[in-house]
Design an enzyme around this catalytic site. Structure first.
Site, mmCIF file in Angstrom:
data_model
loop_
_atom_site.group_PDB
_atom_site.id
_atom_site.type_symbol
_atom_site.label_atom_id
_atom_site.label_comp_id
_atom_site.label_asym_id
_atom_site.label_seq_id
_atom_site.Cartn_x
_atom_site.Cartn_y
_atom_site.Cartn_z
ATOM 1 N N GLU A 131 99.193 28.063 -5.025
ATOM 2 C CA GLU A 131 98.606 28.090 -6.361
ATOM 3 C C GLU A 131 98.625 26.688 -6.964
ATOM 4 O OE1 GLU A 131 100.666 30.594 -9.311
ATOM 5 O OE2 GLU A 131 98.689 31.207 -9.993
ATOM 6 N N GLU A 174 106.143 23.531 -19.444
ATOM 7 C CA GLU A 174 107.604 23.315 -19.511
ATOM 8 C C GLU A 174 108.235 23.577 -18.143
ATOM 9 O OE1 GLU A 174 105.861 25.202 -21.644
ATOM 10 O OE2 GLU A 174 105.994 23.988 -23.462
ATOM 11 N N GLY A 195 99.067 40.222 -8.996
ATOM 12 C CA GLY A 195 99.924 40.987 -9.905
ATOM 13 C C GLY A 195 101.356 40.480 -9.832
HETATM 14 C C1 FAD Z 1 94.398 32.513 -18.428
HETATM 15 C C2 FAD Z 1 95.586 33.098 -17.740
HETATM 16 C C3 FAD Z 1 95.429 33.724 -16.534
HETATM 17 C C4 FAD Z 1 96.537 34.300 -15.885
HETATM 18 N N1 FAD Z 1 96.331 34.947 -14.699
HETATM 19 C C5 FAD Z 1 97.380 35.546 -14.104
HETATM 20 C C6 FAD Z 1 97.201 36.298 -12.905
HETATM 21 O O1 FAD Z 1 96.080 36.404 -12.385
HETATM 22 N N2 FAD Z 1 98.254 36.923 -12.360
HETATM 23 C C7 FAD Z 1 99.513 36.837 -12.905
HETATM 24 O O2 FAD Z 1 100.438 37.407 -12.338
HETATM 25 N N3 FAD Z 1 99.730 36.131 -14.035
HETATM 26 C C8 FAD Z 1 98.693 35.497 -14.646
HETATM 27 N N4 FAD Z 1 98.895 34.797 -15.812
HETATM 28 C C9 FAD Z 1 100.229 34.818 -16.439
HETATM 29 C C10 FAD Z 1 100.980 33.520 -16.324
HETATM 30 O O3 FAD Z 1 101.385 33.282 -14.998
HETATM 31 C C11 FAD Z 1 102.187 33.627 -17.282
HETATM 32 O O4 FAD Z 1 101.679 33.715 -18.588
HETATM 33 C C12 FAD Z 1 103.088 32.440 -17.146
HETATM 34 O O5 FAD Z 1 103.764 32.472 -15.937
HETATM 35 C C13 FAD Z 1 104.136 32.393 -18.292
HETATM 36 O O6 FAD Z 1 104.804 33.603 -18.391
HETATM 37 P P1 FAD Z 1 104.967 34.360 -19.804
HETATM 38 O O7 FAD Z 1 103.606 34.422 -20.433
HETATM 39 O O8 FAD Z 1 105.704 35.609 -19.566
HETATM 40 O O9 FAD Z 1 105.815 33.364 -20.696
HETATM 41 P P2 FAD Z 1 107.402 33.153 -20.614
HETATM 42 O O10 FAD Z 1 107.808 32.957 -19.211
HETATM 43 O O11 FAD Z 1 108.058 34.224 -21.389
HETATM 44 O O12 FAD Z 1 107.542 31.784 -21.374
HETATM 45 C C14 FAD Z 1 107.515 31.664 -22.820
HETATM 46 C C15 FAD Z 1 107.768 30.219 -23.201
HETATM 47 O O13 FAD Z 1 109.072 29.812 -22.714
HETATM 48 C C16 FAD Z 1 108.959 28.664 -21.891
HETATM 49 N N5 FAD Z 1 109.908 28.744 -20.775
HETATM 50 C C17 FAD Z 1 110.120 29.810 -19.970
HETATM 51 N N6 FAD Z 1 111.064 29.518 -19.037
HETATM 52 C C18 FAD Z 1 111.450 28.241 -19.262
HETATM 53 C C19 FAD Z 1 112.385 27.359 -18.646
HETATM 54 N N7 FAD Z 1 113.114 27.732 -17.582
HETATM 55 N N8 FAD Z 1 112.511 26.102 -19.157
HETATM 56 C C20 FAD Z 1 111.765 25.699 -20.224
HETATM 57 N N9 FAD Z 1 110.882 26.494 -20.858
HETATM 58 C C21 FAD Z 1 110.700 27.735 -20.388
HETATM 59 C C22 FAD Z 1 107.542 28.698 -21.370
HETATM 60 O O14 FAD Z 1 107.075 27.389 -20.999
HETATM 61 C C23 FAD Z 1 106.770 29.255 -22.555
HETATM 62 O O15 FAD Z 1 106.460 28.231 -23.475
HETATM 63 C C24 FAD Z 1 97.815 34.210 -16.467
HETATM 64 C C25 FAD Z 1 97.967 33.560 -17.702
HETATM 65 C C26 FAD Z 1 96.871 33.001 -18.329
HETATM 66 C C27 FAD Z 1 97.082 32.289 -19.643
#
Ligand code: FAD
Length: 379
Positions: free
Chosen positions: A243, A362, A126
């Site tokens: 991870e 990214e 989480g």
């Molecule tokens: C199949 C799957 C399983 C998952 N399982 C888990 C899980 O078990 N536990 C858990 O906690 N999470 C889990 N996740 C979540 C995952 O860790 C997040 O989706 C991921 O960290 C991205 O966060 P966000 O979706 O909030 O996107 P954001 O962080 O909001 O990013 C949106 C966009 O902005 C870009 N971006 C963000 N920051 C930067 C930066 N500094 N420089 C350049 N570009 C940037 C990103 O690359 C992306 O394209 C899972 C996701 C998927 C798809």
């Protein structure tokens, strides 16, 4: 580093190879629904555990074999080579367990490690929230200390396997007034505690592998904290390094199995024209590059005792290759892809998330630029 295996490593490999040949189940029955599919993976993990193969690098007192890092690498390669099914408690074995071993008290380790390995207790992660994904330090799920208890309120999202999990490794905000990175606390939360609500999210594959988790006044005993109060950031970094690093070998092993499946498919279909042969060969070459990058990362790990930032490069290349490869598999099948067992179709859809989960491409490129290549920080 020396890439030839010594006698002990060869014996380890041969024993595992023999065990897998005798014990690996046939692939999951096509008619299995999600619940029976998880149970099938749980049974498989339990069998691995009973034979001491669920996580050989873990200490023997918790069900491992005290395997070296090189043996662990051999382990993942053999799993891939034999196309063994994925175990049920991946996040417990690869993330929760290793973090517990670094930060846990003796009591926590005694109580929690073995059931992770035997698949009796499933773990989920989480970390992500609606407003905190890549930027984990922005986590707002609140943990308020009341005596010997933390009262947790908030929401997590995208938590894989939360709907079947018994425990969750949870990053919480314990001091909202502290500077960034300083007010977080890392908790192990009982997913069956009152106030925990899990809502599955259906993915493009049709499965609900990940979930939203809501915490409403959930009481977590202080003894379930990992590390010190307000020092959860360091604990979370251990989880994230694992991870991206330990997972590298596991992911490459799965990719190895897919590349071989692709080669079989190209051979079977005899549609191996010049262009197809080139594309398939290129995937095989990329796989070898990934394997050797894994070994290079292993060298760093062996020297320093901690996984290094190279793990980010491995995760990045793996995710992009898996998307390309599964697309190619699907294209080789053509319209028939909709009629067969659907494996390539499913893999292609699932691979869409690969460049988001465990660090987006990214973000990983930023890490490689800054921490491997030493380029200036992006912000
Ligand atoms: C199949 C799957 C399983 C998952 N399982 C888990 C899980 O078990 N536990 C858990 O906690 N999470 C889990 N996740 C979540 C995952 O860790 C997040 O989706 C991921 O960290 C991205 O966060 P966000 O979706 O909030 O996107 P954001 O962080 O909001 O990013 C949106 C966009 O902005 C870009 N971006 C963000 N920051 C930067 C930066 N500094 N420089 C350049 N570009 C940037 C990103 O690359 C992306 O394209 C899972 C996701 C998927 C798809």
């Amino acid at each position: 580093m020396d890439l030839t295996f010594n006698e002990r490593e060869l014996a380890f490999r041969d024993e595992l190879r023999g065990w897998l040949a005798d014990n690996k189940p046939e692939q999951r029955p096509a008619e299995a629904d999600e619940d029976s599919g998880y149970q099938w993976r749980r049974d498989w993990q339990h069998k691995m555990y009973e034979a001491g193969w669920a996580a050989p690098a873990w200490p023997s007192e918790y069900g491992g074999r005290n395997a070296t890092l090189t043996e662990q690498a051999i382990y993942f390669e053999e799993l891939g080579r034999s196309r063994a099914p994925v175990m049920a408690n991946t996040l417990g074995i690869l993330l929760g367990g290793p973090t517990l071993m670094v930060w846990g008290t003796d009591d926590q380790k005694q109580r929690l490690l073995t059931p992770i390995l035997s698949a009796e207790e499933i773990w989920c992660q989480g970390f992500s929230e609606p407003g905190a994904g890549s930027d984990l330090a922005a986590a707002r799920t609140r943990a308020e200390r009341r005596g010997e208890t933390y009262v947790v309120n908030g929401q997590k999202v995208w938590s894989s396997f939360a709907h079947i999990a018994d425990y969750c490794i949870l990053v919480t905000l314990s001091d909202p007034d502290a500077p960034r990175y300083k007010g977080l606390t890392y908790l192990i939360v009982d997913m069956h505690a009152p106030g925990v609500e899990v809502r599955p999210l259906r993915q493009i594959t049709g499965e609900a592998e990940f979930n939203e988790i809501f915490f409403n006044d959930v009481e977590v005993p202080v003894e379930n904290r990992l590390g010190e109060e307000n020092e959860g950031w360091q604990v979370a970094m251990t989880t994230l390094l694992h991870e991206r690093a330990t997972l590298g070998f596991a992911l490459t092993a799965a990719l190895d199995a897919s590349v071989h499946r692709l080669v079989d498919l190209a051979r079977e279909r005899a549609n191996g024209g010049e262009r197809v042969r080139e594309l398939v060969a290129q995937e095989w070459i990329e796989l070898q590059a990934l394997r050797f990058t894994n070994y290079r990362a292993l060298g760093t790990y062996e020297r320093t005792g901690a996984p290094g930032p190279e793990g980010s490069a491995i995760k990045l290349r793996w995710s992009e290759q898996n998307q390309r490869l599964t697309k190619l598999g699907r294209e080789l099948l053509g319209p028939e892809g909709n009629l067969d067992d659907g494996w390539w179709h499913h893999q292609q859809l699932r691979s869409r998330g690969n460049t988001i989960e465990a660090g987006t491409s990214e973000v990983l490129r930023n890490i490689v630029a800054e921490r491997v290549l030493g380029l200036p920080r992006s912000r």
